[in-house]
Design an enzyme around this catalytic site. Structure first.
Site, short mmCIF file in Angstrom:
data_model
loop_
_atom_site.label_atom_id
_atom_site.label_comp_id
_atom_site.label_asym_id
_atom_site.label_seq_id
_atom_site.Cartn_x
_atom_site.Cartn_y
_atom_site.Cartn_z
N ARG A 37 4.36 -32.31 83.30
CA ARG A 37 4.88 -32.65 81.85
C ARG A 37 5.58 -31.46 81.23
O ARG A 37 5.91 -31.48 80.21
CB ARG A 37 3.47 -32.68 81.12
CG ARG A 37 2.34 -33.81 81.47
CD ARG A 37 1.27 -34.20 80.89
NE ARG A 37 1.93 -35.00 79.26
CZ ARG A 37 2.46 -36.01 79.24
NH1 ARG A 37 2.38 -36.84 80.44
NH2 ARG A 37 2.84 -36.49 78.27
N HIS A 67 10.01 -32.49 93.17
CA HIS A 67 10.31 -33.31 92.31
C HIS A 67 10.36 -32.72 90.91
O HIS A 67 9.38 -31.87 90.37
CB HIS A 67 9.20 -34.25 92.32
CG HIS A 67 9.40 -35.55 91.38
ND1 HIS A 67 9.65 -35.70 90.18
CD2 HIS A 67 9.32 -36.96 91.59
CE1 HIS A 67 9.98 -37.10 89.77
NE2 HIS A 67 9.92 -37.81 90.64
N TYR A 70 8.62 -35.16 85.32
CA TYR A 70 9.04 -36.49 85.00
C TYR A 70 9.27 -36.80 83.55
O TYR A 70 9.90 -37.76 82.84
CB TYR A 70 8.07 -37.68 85.44
CG TYR A 70 6.74 -37.45 84.99
CD1 TYR A 70 6.20 -37.49 83.84
CD2 TYR A 70 5.60 -37.37 86.26
CE1 TYR A 70 4.81 -37.43 83.43
CE2 TYR A 70 4.18 -37.20 85.72
CZ TYR A 70 3.93 -37.03 84.38
OH TYR A 70 2.33 -36.90 84.33
N HIS A 107 14.43 -37.79 87.60
CA HIS A 107 14.63 -39.08 86.95
C HIS A 107 16.07 -38.96 86.16
O HIS A 107 15.87 -38.27 85.32
CB HIS A 107 13.33 -39.44 85.99
CG HIS A 107 12.17 -39.92 86.91
ND1 HIS A 107 11.02 -40.15 86.54
CD2 HIS A 107 12.12 -39.93 88.51
CE1 HIS A 107 10.15 -40.38 87.25
NE2 HIS A 107 10.51 -40.04 88.59
N GLU A 142 16.90 -40.44 91.23
CA GLU A 142 15.87 -41.35 91.99
C GLU A 142 16.27 -43.01 91.22
O GLU A 142 16.50 -42.81 89.91
CB GLU A 142 14.55 -41.01 91.45
CG GLU A 142 13.41 -42.16 91.89
CD GLU A 142 12.14 -41.46 91.83
OE1 GLU A 142 11.78 -40.24 91.51
OE2 GLU A 142 11.00 -42.29 91.97
N ASP A 176 13.24 -45.16 95.66
CA ASP A 176 11.74 -45.67 95.41
C ASP A 176 11.39 -47.02 95.68
O ASP A 176 11.98 -47.78 94.88
CB ASP A 176 11.35 -44.94 94.11
CG ASP A 176 9.91 -45.12 93.76
OD1 ASP A 176 9.32 -46.08 94.10
OD2 ASP A 176 9.25 -44.08 93.22
N HIS A 179 10.07 -48.91 92.46
CA HIS A 179 10.99 -48.93 91.35
C HIS A 179 12.01 -49.89 91.82
O HIS A 179 12.39 -50.55 91.00
CB HIS A 179 11.77 -47.42 91.44
CG HIS A 179 10.66 -46.57 90.87
ND1 HIS A 179 10.87 -45.25 90.63
CD2 HIS A 179 9.40 -46.61 90.47
CE1 HIS A 179 9.96 -44.29 90.33
NE2 HIS A 179 8.86 -44.99 90.09
N HIS A 211 10.90 -42.84 98.39
CA HIS A 211 9.59 -42.76 98.04
C HIS A 211 9.05 -44.12 98.58
O HIS A 211 9.46 -45.21 98.22
CB HIS A 211 9.51 -42.89 96.57
CG HIS A 211 9.88 -41.36 96.05
ND1 HIS A 211 10.20 -41.20 94.58
CD2 HIS A 211 9.66 -40.13 96.71
CE1 HIS A 211 10.39 -39.77 94.62
NE2 HIS A 211 10.08 -39.23 95.68
N ASP A 224 7.05 -50.24 86.95
CA ASP A 224 6.75 -48.94 87.54
C ASP A 224 5.23 -48.44 87.48
O ASP A 224 4.94 -47.43 86.70
CB ASP A 224 7.66 -47.91 86.78
CG ASP A 224 7.39 -46.64 87.39
OD1 ASP A 224 6.81 -46.34 88.40
OD2 ASP A 224 8.02 -45.51 86.94
N HIS A 226 2.70 -47.80 90.54
CA HIS A 226 2.66 -47.93 92.12
C HIS A 226 1.27 -48.23 92.41
O HIS A 226 0.18 -47.99 91.77
CB HIS A 226 2.69 -46.24 92.47
CG HIS A 226 4.01 -45.44 92.12
ND1 HIS A 226 4.34 -44.35 92.68
CD2 HIS A 226 5.01 -46.00 91.50
CE1 HIS A 226 5.51 -43.97 91.86
NE2 HIS A 226 5.93 -44.78 91.22
N GLU A 256 3.76 -41.91 97.20
CA GLU A 256 3.51 -41.52 95.96
C GLU A 256 2.50 -42.47 95.30
O GLU A 256 2.57 -43.02 94.43
CB GLU A 256 4.65 -41.41 94.89
CG GLU A 256 5.84 -40.60 95.35
CD GLU A 256 6.87 -40.65 94.39
OE1 GLU A 256 7.44 -41.79 94.15
OE2 GLU A 256 7.36 -39.59 93.71
ZN ZN Z 1 7.25 -44.64 89.81
FE FE Z 2 9.10 -42.09 92.75
FE FE Z 3 9.82 -40.20 90.53
#
Ligand code: ZN
Ligand code: FE
Ligand code: FE
Length: 278
Positions: A37, A67, A70, A107, A142, A176, A179, A211, A224, A226, A256
């Site tokens: 975060r 990564h 996000y 992202h 991504e 991904d 995604h 991913h 989105d 997973h 992920e």
């Molecule tokens: Zn995702």
């Molecule tokens: Fe991902």
């Molecule tokens: Fe991601």
């Protein structure tokens, strides 16, 4: 060689991450550079990095994938948020040089109503401010599901970002599977077609990481969420084709999925069982 890993906790440092990866049968891993975060990153301990490199050398851990948080949005409509994102991004890139030659995924961002074109301009401007000619880290865009005003669900959008970046050699793409399927690329029914389009628009050489996630939602749902491998709308057979596809099989794969370590270990074992010819 099958390069397979999972997203693991960074809280114990680099050597601990490498040991964790080995303990679940992985030969690579992904981690957050800092609290997902946002917020301050922990100082990097040189002894920990030296131990990490020793473990990698002994056990054949290759390229690792960092990564970005996000919440980072380089194309926010608020200058203060953009500035915070750029500072975080630049700080992450300088930290990455402690472990040279790896990958940093982010992202692309959400344009929050400014429009895709304006968003892409802000992203490229930020990349041009942050990338350095001497860096050894490759920065990955991504592929996104296209939730809300997310940029990056169309390959052409990623192409436009790369076109605007001066130091293109430092840029790549992370695909991904959840995604792209949510984003309307049919990797279940027409994997060859999706990869041909990826190659035509972006060039398959730009693809540096995958991913590997199943999806809780149907094709083109732009959601989105997973799912564990084999339990979602993509399904085990499609993953068997993905990990063995000639255009993909030599790329590193990172899980992920919603799992703890034992769940990841099981999925890595499952995927190794589906792998052919090595
Ligand atoms: Zn995702
Ligand atoms: Fe991902
Ligand atoms: Fe991601």
């Amino acid at each position: 060689m099958f390069t397979i890993g999972a997203h693991i906790s960074a809280s114990g440092g680099y050597a601990a991450m490498a040991r964790t990866a080995l303990s679940i049968g992985a030969n690579t891993f992904q981690f957050f550079t800092r609290n997902p975060r946002g917020g301050a990153a922990k100082a990097i301990d040189d002894d920990d990095v030296a131990e990490f490199h020793r473990i990698c050398g002994e056990n054949g851990i290759g390229v690792i994938l960092a990564h970005a948080p996000y919440t980072l949005n380089l194309c926010s409509d608020k200058p203060g948020i953009r500035e915070f994102a750029l500072n975080t991004f630049a700080d992450d890139l300088s930290r990455m040089e402690k472990t040279p030659g790896n990958l940093y995924n982010f992202h692309p961002g959400s344009h929050v109503g400014q429009g895709t074109e304006a968003g892409i301009e802000l992203i490229t401007a930020a990349l041009n401010a942050a990338l350095k000619p001497e860096q050894t880290t490759t920065v990955l865009l991504e592929t996104m599901a296209g939730k809300g005003s997310e940029i990056g669900s169309r390959f052409e959008e990623l192409r436009s970002i790369i076109d605007g970046v001066e130091l293109k050699d430092h840029m790549g793409v992370c695909l991904d599977t959840c995604h792209v399927y949510d984003g309307g690329h049919d990797i279940v029914g027409d994997l060859d077609g999706v990869l041909e389009r990826f190659d035509r628009v972006l060039g398959i050489d730009r693809l540096k990481a995958i991913h590997i996630n199943d999806s809780k939602n149907p094709f083109a749902s732009h959601k989105d969420r997973h799912e564990k491998i084999g339990l979602g709308s993509i399904g085990t057979e499609a993953f068997e084709r993905i990990i063995n596809h000639p255009a993909l099989r030599d790329k590193p794969f990172y899980l992920e999925t919603p799992n703890e370590l034992d769940g990841y270990a099981g999925e890595i074992e499952l995927l190794k069982g589906l792998r052919k010819g090595d």
